[in-house]
Design an enzyme around this catalytic site. Sequence first.
Site, PDB file in Angstrom:
ATOM      1  N   GLN A 290       0.845  -1.196   0.000  1.00  0.00           N
ATOM      2  CA  GLN A 290       0.000   0.000   0.000  1.00  0.00           C
ATOM      3  C   GLN A 290       0.882   1.249   0.000  1.00  0.00           C
ATOM      4  O   GLN A 290       1.950   1.286   0.584  1.00  0.00           O
ATOM      5  CB  GLN A 290      -0.897   0.007   1.242  1.00  0.00           C
ATOM      6  CG  GLN A 290      -1.783  -1.205   1.406  1.00  0.00           C
ATOM      7  CD  GLN A 290      -3.064  -1.134   0.599  1.00  0.00           C
ATOM      8  OE1 GLN A 290      -3.398  -0.110   0.016  1.00  0.00           O
ATOM      9  NE2 GLN A 290      -3.797  -2.240   0.567  1.00  0.00           N
ATOM     10  N   ALA A 314       4.133  -3.506   9.392  1.00  0.00           N
ATOM     11  CA  ALA A 314       3.385  -4.007   8.235  1.00  0.00           C
ATOM     12  C   ALA A 314       4.263  -4.064   6.991  1.00  0.00           C
ATOM     13  O   ALA A 314       4.083  -4.930   6.126  1.00  0.00           O
ATOM     14  CB  ALA A 314       2.161  -3.136   7.983  1.00  0.00           C
ATOM     15  N   GLY A 318       5.206  -6.881   3.630  1.00  0.00           N
ATOM     16  CA  GLY A 318       4.838  -6.498   2.273  1.00  0.00           C
ATOM     17  C   GLY A 318       3.496  -5.803   2.203  1.00  0.00           C
ATOM     18  O   GLY A 318       2.992  -5.518   1.114  1.00  0.00           O
ATOM     19  N   LYS A 319       2.884  -5.520   3.364  1.00  0.00           N
ATOM     20  CA  LYS A 319       1.567  -4.878   3.373  1.00  0.00           C
ATOM     21  C   LYS A 319       1.656  -3.400   2.992  1.00  0.00           C
ATOM     22  O   LYS A 319       0.757  -2.861   2.344  1.00  0.00           O
ATOM     23  CB  LYS A 319       0.929  -5.026   4.757  1.00  0.00           C
ATOM     24  CG  LYS A 319       0.646  -6.467   5.158  1.00  0.00           C
ATOM     25  CD  LYS A 319       0.119  -6.548   6.580  1.00  0.00           C
ATOM     26  CE  LYS A 319      -0.188  -7.999   6.978  1.00  0.00           C
ATOM     27  NZ  LYS A 319      -0.674  -8.097   8.381  1.00  0.00           N
ATOM     28  N   ILE A 320       2.734  -2.755   3.432  1.00  0.00           N
ATOM     29  CA  ILE A 320       2.963  -1.340   3.149  1.00  0.00           C
ATOM     30  C   ILE A 320       4.262  -1.220   2.356  1.00  0.00           C
ATOM     31  O   ILE A 320       5.261  -1.884   2.683  1.00  0.00           O
ATOM     32  CB  ILE A 320       3.077  -0.517   4.453  1.00  0.00           C
ATOM     33  CG1 ILE A 320       1.846  -0.733   5.337  1.00  0.00           C
ATOM     34  CG2 ILE A 320       3.271   0.969   4.145  1.00  0.00           C
ATOM     35  CD1 ILE A 320       0.544  -0.255   4.748  1.00  0.00           C
TER      36      ILE A 320
END
Length: 391
Positions: A290, A314, A318-320
Amino acid sequence: MEKKCCPGKAKYLSGKRVLPTPLSANTNIETLIDNMDAYNGGRLRAACHLMRDRYSKDDVTIGLSIAGALTPAGLGPSAIIPLINHGFVDWLSATGANMYHDMHFALNLPLFRGSHNVDDADLRDKGVTRIYDILFDYEDVLMETDRRLREMLVRPEFQKEMGTREFYHHLGKLLDECERKNGLGQVSILAAAYRNGIPVFTSSPGDSTIGMNIAGVELLAESKGLLNKFKLKINPSIDVNDSTAIILNAKRYENGKTGVILIGGGSPKNFMLQTEPQIQEVLMIPEAGQDYDINITDARPDTGGLSGAPPSEAASWGKIDPTKLEETVTAYLDVTVAFPIMVAYTLQTAKPKTPKRLYYRGDELRQKLIKSYLENNKEVGHLTDLINKLG
């Protein structure tokens, strides 16, 4: 002797000087927020500025997650629906409980301000239910909502296997009709989502009174030999793929950016953020994470729970996007105080955005997800062979 300047010193001291304008009888929400210089006030200011400067761009797809008892507290009509109507919510992740209590408003079943200093045993005896300092009638609100919900569940449009995205769209249509009939204005999040074509997801659909009532009707149908007629099944895998398709489309196919507004934590926060690991880790499609992240939570980070986990943690999943951490904010505040203020600031400082109406693009986005999956995942052939050997 000439004084040597420390390298990088100017960068550290490049922020706005702490010298706020005094509050007055004429102070508006913009001035109030812009004057918050430090600590969690400063983080709230930074979140508001992210909304104004980044989330306001047309190429940013915005996801909102809500956890905690926010709809009983009235945050639907006061903050979430205005943010939806302003075009700052493109998809939504919420607990089933929030969506259940959202129904009370559309059905014109009243909740009341009360006190947390009450005798709960006496409340139970008197038929009154409490959520901290909110009080409502057990029979006339809870039981009546359940009765109305069950009648909705046996309508023809619900008789199929579906994800919560489709389920809430059908429910939102019915609640929109109730809202109009009752003449209370726009009071239901699900009705507003229906009108704006916003996909709504609940990652744990069995964990709410909505899920309980679906299970109850299914039990009745089973006992009466009517499972060939009552066919409603909620399949969470559909939701995982549909939510992931939203992010992949925004980033890969439209060359845009994505931002999340995480109000509270819990399962809705994780469901919203897991879209990127689903793309990268499971489907093996190259992606970075993101672009923007706003967290408002009262949970501590040091206990290891997701609710208090900051964007930097995060990023390790790999979420952010790890290169975009300067475009993230965590404010450790009571969401019932901070969120309405942030929404008010956004409404006053940012122009309305055109709704993306992503619900109606569901099939298109899923096909794009499948295409990218088949092109990138190195295990497709192996897994296909194993599936073919089943049975």
